[in-house]
Motif scaffolding. Structure first.
Motif, PDB file in Angstrom:
ATOM      1  N   ARG A 198      20.525  39.310  37.915  1.00  0.00           N
ATOM      2  CA  ARG A 198      20.802  38.207  38.824  1.00  0.00           C
ATOM      3  C   ARG A 198      22.053  37.576  38.805  1.00  0.00           C
ATOM      4  N   ASP A 199      23.158  38.501  38.208  1.00  0.00           N
ATOM      5  CA  ASP A 199      24.431  37.914  38.298  1.00  0.00           C
ATOM      6  C   ASP A 199      25.111  38.367  39.640  1.00  0.00           C
ATOM      7  N   ASP A 200      26.421  38.048  39.795  1.00  0.00           N
ATOM      8  CA  ASP A 200      27.125  38.264  40.655  1.00  0.00           C
ATOM      9  C   ASP A 200      27.985  39.686  40.764  1.00  0.00           C
ATOM     10  N   ALA A 201      27.105  40.635  40.897  1.00  0.00           N
ATOM     11  CA  ALA A 201      27.608  42.042  40.838  1.00  0.00           C
ATOM     12  C   ALA A 201      28.767  42.425  41.563  1.00  0.00           C
ATOM     13  N   ILE A 202      28.759  42.167  42.878  1.00  0.00           N
ATOM     14  CA  ILE A 202      29.955  42.510  43.714  1.00  0.00           C
ATOM     15  C   ILE A 202      31.240  41.515  43.323  1.00  0.00           C
ATOM     16  N   GLY A 203      30.796  40.567  43.216  1.00  0.00           N
ATOM     17  CA  GLY A 203      32.091  39.601  42.838  1.00  0.00           C
ATOM     18  C   GLY A 203      32.828  39.833  41.526  1.00  0.00           C
ATOM     19  N   MET A 204      32.078  40.650  40.626  1.00  0.00           N
ATOM     20  CA  MET A 204      32.840  41.251  39.408  1.00  0.00           C
ATOM     21  C   MET A 204      33.336  42.499  39.279  1.00  0.00           C
ATOM     22  N   LEU A 205      33.240  43.209  40.386  1.00  0.00           N
ATOM     23  CA  LEU A 205      33.750  44.693  40.383  1.00  0.00           C
ATOM     24  C   LEU A 205      35.212  44.717  40.042  1.00  0.00           C
ATOM     25  N   PHE A 206      36.125  43.755  40.375  1.00  0.00           N
ATOM     26  CA  PHE A 206      37.526  43.816  39.974  1.00  0.00           C
ATOM     27  C   PHE A 206      37.822  42.829  38.891  1.00  0.00           C
ATOM     28  N   GLU A 207      36.898  42.313  37.977  1.00  0.00           N
ATOM     29  CA  GLU A 207      36.907  41.484  36.840  1.00  0.00           C
ATOM     30  C   GLU A 207      37.124  42.348  35.822  1.00  0.00           C
ATOM     31  N   PRO A 208      37.728  41.915  34.662  1.00  0.00           N
ATOM     32  CA  PRO A 208      37.794  42.678  33.385  1.00  0.00           C
ATOM     33  C   PRO A 208      36.365  43.603  33.062  1.00  0.00           C
ATOM     34  N   GLY A 209      36.411  44.923  32.812  1.00  0.00           N
ATOM     35  CA  GLY A 209      35.254  45.517  32.696  1.00  0.00           C
ATOM     36  C   GLY A 209      34.940  45.729  31.204  1.00  0.00           C
ATOM     37  N   PHE A 210      35.786  45.335  30.039  1.00  0.00           N
ATOM     38  CA  PHE A 210      35.405  45.237  28.560  1.00  0.00           C
ATOM     39  C   PHE A 210      35.789  43.939  28.185  1.00  0.00           C
ATOM     40  N   TYR A 211      34.803  43.367  27.345  1.00  0.00           N
ATOM     41  CA  TYR A 211      35.103  41.963  26.473  1.00  0.00           C
ATOM     42  C   TYR A 211      34.739  42.382  25.063  1.00  0.00           C
TER      43      TYR A 211
ATOM     44  N   ALA B  76      35.773  41.803  20.876  1.00  0.00           N
ATOM     45  CA  ALA B  76      36.189  40.757  19.855  1.00  0.00           C
ATOM     46  C   ALA B  76      36.869  39.621  20.479  1.00  0.00           C
ATOM     47  N   GLY B  77      36.005  39.087  21.594  1.00  0.00           N
ATOM     48  CA  GLY B  77      36.443  37.892  21.970  1.00  0.00           C
ATOM     49  C   GLY B  77      37.606  37.743  22.893  1.00  0.00           C
ATOM     50  N   ARG B  78      38.003  38.941  23.444  1.00  0.00           N
ATOM     51  CA  ARG B  78      38.944  39.007  24.332  1.00  0.00           C
ATOM     52  C   ARG B  78      38.614  40.192  25.556  1.00  0.00           C
ATOM     53  N   ALA B  79      39.099  39.636  26.713  1.00  0.00           N
ATOM     54  CA  ALA B  79      38.843  40.606  28.131  1.00  0.00           C
ATOM     55  C   ALA B  79      40.007  41.561  28.060  1.00  0.00           C
ATOM     56  N   ILE B  80      39.236  43.092  28.305  1.00  0.00           N
ATOM     57  CA  ILE B  80      40.529  44.010  28.500  1.00  0.00           C
ATOM     58  C   ILE B  80      40.657  43.954  29.981  1.00  0.00           C
ATOM     59  N   PRO B  81      41.975  43.971  30.352  1.00  0.00           N
ATOM     60  CA  PRO B  81      42.302  43.977  31.698  1.00  0.00           C
ATOM     61  C   PRO B  81      41.887  45.509  32.593  1.00  0.00           C
ATOM     62  N   LEU B  82      40.932  45.768  32.451  1.00  0.00           N
ATOM     63  CA  LEU B  82      40.613  46.932  33.060  1.00  0.00           C
ATOM     64  C   LEU B  82      39.574  46.928  34.039  1.00  0.00           C
ATOM     65  N   PRO B  83      39.601  46.956  35.458  1.00  0.00           N
ATOM     66  CA  PRO B  83      38.562  46.313  36.348  1.00  0.00           C
ATOM     67  C   PRO B  83      37.335  47.012  35.811  1.00  0.00           C
ATOM     68  N   LYS B  84      36.071  46.550  36.248  1.00  0.00           N
ATOM     69  CA  LYS B  84      34.774  47.027  35.837  1.00  0.00           C
ATOM     70  C   LYS B  84      34.658  48.485  36.986  1.00  0.00           C
ATOM     71  N   LEU B  85      35.099  48.208  38.085  1.00  0.00           N
ATOM     72  CA  LEU B  85      34.945  49.468  38.858  1.00  0.00           C
ATOM     73  C   LEU B  85      35.461  50.683  38.247  1.00  0.00           C
ATOM     74  N   VAL B  86      36.376  50.531  37.346  1.00  0.00           N
ATOM     75  CA  VAL B  86      36.895  51.652  36.782  1.00  0.00           C
ATOM     76  C   VAL B  86      36.337  51.989  35.144  1.00  0.00           C
ATOM     77  N   ALA B  87      35.994  50.783  34.683  1.00  0.00           N
ATOM     78  CA  ALA B  87      35.420  50.908  33.462  1.00  0.00           C
ATOM     79  C   ALA B  87      34.242  51.508  33.252  1.00  0.00           C
ATOM     80  N   VAL B  88      33.440  51.405  34.269  1.00  0.00           N
ATOM     81  CA  VAL B  88      31.905  51.809  34.114  1.00  0.00           C
ATOM     82  C   VAL B  88      32.160  53.222  34.291  1.00  0.00           C
ATOM     83  N   PRO B  89      32.514  54.152  35.410  1.00  0.00           N
ATOM     84  CA  PRO B  89      32.540  55.616  35.218  1.00  0.00           C
ATOM     85  C   PRO B  89      33.326  56.078  34.136  1.00  0.00           C
ATOM     86  N   LEU B  90      34.364  55.503  33.787  1.00  0.00           N
ATOM     87  CA  LEU B  90      35.223  55.946  32.403  1.00  0.00           C
ATOM     88  C   LEU B  90      34.268  55.829  31.237  1.00  0.00           C
TER      89      LEU B  90
END
Length: 504
Positions: A296-309, A311-325
């Motif tokens: 129930r989260d906002d999946a579409i709104g998070m497509l270009f948000e950081p795809g990894f989190y 040790a308490g830090r967001a990795i600036p790789l879009p979720k759109l790339v992080a998932v298939p990778l």
């Protein structure tokens, strides 16, 4: 399960298909189920708890009432399908699968593509099958695995939490299945296109826990999930040799050494692990998954948000790339690692002077992979639903999973192809003429074919010769205008029953 009358199974399939369609309709419009998730509905196990903080990348997610359709589909229906396959075998699932059922509607309506045949000035028509020598016939496992990979990627990106997107996806899948059912005869969707087929192959092995053994059954019975009429007669059109719907164990042994089969078995482990681990890699905690907040989260709104989190830090790789990778990397590593494990195991057996067969070493590692996959899947699969129930329900389910996996592993690990061959019916039981026909093609202007076989496995009446086993000694074929021919081979021999001769 294979002996349940087809008329009763037809009613069950209609019931399941209608239930599935209702669930899909609820993804487009559902004013009711959100009542069950309201915080004030104290009697509902699905009610939200606004005071509970579920973190996503260090931020508490807001909790509001939501529709249950997406969560029920991914956390209840899909795990139930896998449990059914593992415990009751391929035949049980194939006979109740709503998508398989809907793909057969063109056949039931007698509305299928036909190929025009002209011979000696006589015109006839035949149903179209996919040749096993075609590109798709040789590579369908890669295609199906690719579709599975794409589906899981889409699920992590959008389908996990977007009801409208999931509804459109499921409707499109149904239409594709029906289109394939129109274009090609038999269960071509199931054999060559369905993205769930690789999952079935992994979790079944040579046989399900309570699955039947087609090679030991009476010749008068239509085996396993073979296509059949409401009168329980064969409706097989020979769309695939060594068909898993006719004899799942024969299909298993025949495909065991194929590179594509090895890729599916080993690659699936990586895909499975990556899918569930990604929830942690994305959110930075396991509560996000086990609470079901992903539904129930906002999946579409998070497509270009950081795809990894991490040790308490967001990795600036879009979720759109992080998932298939993530899915691709885990799949590749699992395939390479398990291939190496198998080679190491075979080398160890050679050092022990045990002269291992390549097929049997495949089987041993495949079996261990299936047990691991089954236990790993149900460590996560269904938990967002089970965790909302009393603790005793979860503990009971854990016991079922552990016992089922252990019994299946015990029965399967020592199984050999030689045992399978030794269990076949004696050759003396198989010298009889058998009519090869398809009940759905009586309207064609063609002659029937009579086949006389001598083998070690009984064939049900009206069953095409593609149901016979690989160690047959000879196959004699007679048609009204030809003489008998004898063929000797130790490989599966398939007679494409759609290739018929026009009346002269």
């Amino acid at each position: 399960m294979n002996q349940v009358p087809e008329k009763l199974m037809h009613i069950i399939r209609w019931g399941l298909a209608m239930s599935w369609l209702i669930l899909i309709a609820s993804l487009f419009y559902d004013p009711l189920s959100s009542i069950l998730t309201d915080a004030d509905n104290l009697s509902s196990p699905f009610r939200i708890h606004p005071d509970t903080c579920i973190l996503l990348q260090g931020q508490c997610l807001p909790q509001t009432p939501y529709s249950l359709g997406v969560r029920l589909f991914w956390a209840a229906i899909v795990p139930a399908a896998i449990l059914t396959i593992f415990v009751f075998g391929h035949e049980a699932w194939r006979r109740i699968c709503p998508l398989s059922f809907l793909s057969q509607l063109p056949r039931a309506l007698k509305f299928q593509r036909q190929r025009k045949i002209v011979s000696s000035g006589i015109v006839s028509y035949e149903l179209v099958t996919i040749s096993e020598n075609s590109w798709l016939g040789r590579n369908h496992l890669y295609v199906q695995f690719g579709l599975l990979f794409g589906g899981l990627t889409a699920r992590l990106l959008v389908l996990n939490s977007h009801p409208l997107a999931l509804g459109i996806f499921l409707v499109a899948t149904i239409l594709c299945a029906m289109l394939v059912g129109f274009l090609f005869a038999g269960k071509s969707w199931c054999h060559y296109f369905c993205p769930f087929a690789p999952v079935q192959a992994v979790f079944i092995g040579p046989r399900g826990l309570w699955g039947s053994q087609a090679h030991q059954e009476s010749a008068s019975l239509v085996p396993q999930s073979m296509c059949r009429t409401p009168q329980n007669e064969s409706a097989c059109v020979g769309c695939k040799s060594a068909c898993i719907d006719i004899d799942a164990e024969q299909a298993y042994w025949d495909s065991l050494e194929q590179p594509a089969r090895q890729f599916v078995q080993y690659g699936y482990v990586g895909l499975l692990v990556a899918f569930f681990v990604y929830f942690y890699l994305f959110a930075g905690n396991w509560d996000y998954y086990f609470s079901g907040m992903w539904s129930r989260d906002d999946a579409i709104g998070m497509l270009f948000e950081p795809g990894f989190y991490l040790a308490g830090r967001a990795i600036p790789l879009p979720k759109l790339v992080a998932v298939p990778l993530t899915l691709g990397l885990f799949t590749l590593l699992a395939y390479l690692a398990l291939s190496k494990v198998e080679k190491t195991y075979r080398a160890y057996l050679r050092r022990q002077s045990k002269s291992p067969e390549r097929q049997q070493s495949h089987h041993t590692i495949f079996t261990l992979v299936t047990i691991f996959s089954f236990w790993f899947f149900f460590t996560f699969g269904g938990r967002p639903i089970l965790n909302a129930q009393p603790a005793v329900v979860g503990l009971g389910f854990n016991a079922i999973v552990l016992i089922a996996g252990s019994i299946w592993g015990y029965r399967t690990l020592g199984r050999t192809h030689d045992q399978y061959l030794a269990e076949l019916s004696p050759p003396s039981a198989m010298t009889a003429p058998i009519a090869v026909e398809s009940v759905d093609r009586s309207h064609l202007q063609t002659d029937s074919t009579t086949v006389t076989t001598s083998t070690n496995r009984s064939i049900p009446p009206h069953t095409p010769t593609s149901t016979t086993h690989r160690n047959r000694s000879n196959l004699s074929t007679q048609t009204p205008n030809s003489t008998a021919k004898s063929v000797k081979s130790d490989r599966p021999i398939s007679l494409d029953t759609t290739q018929t001769r026009p009346k002269s």
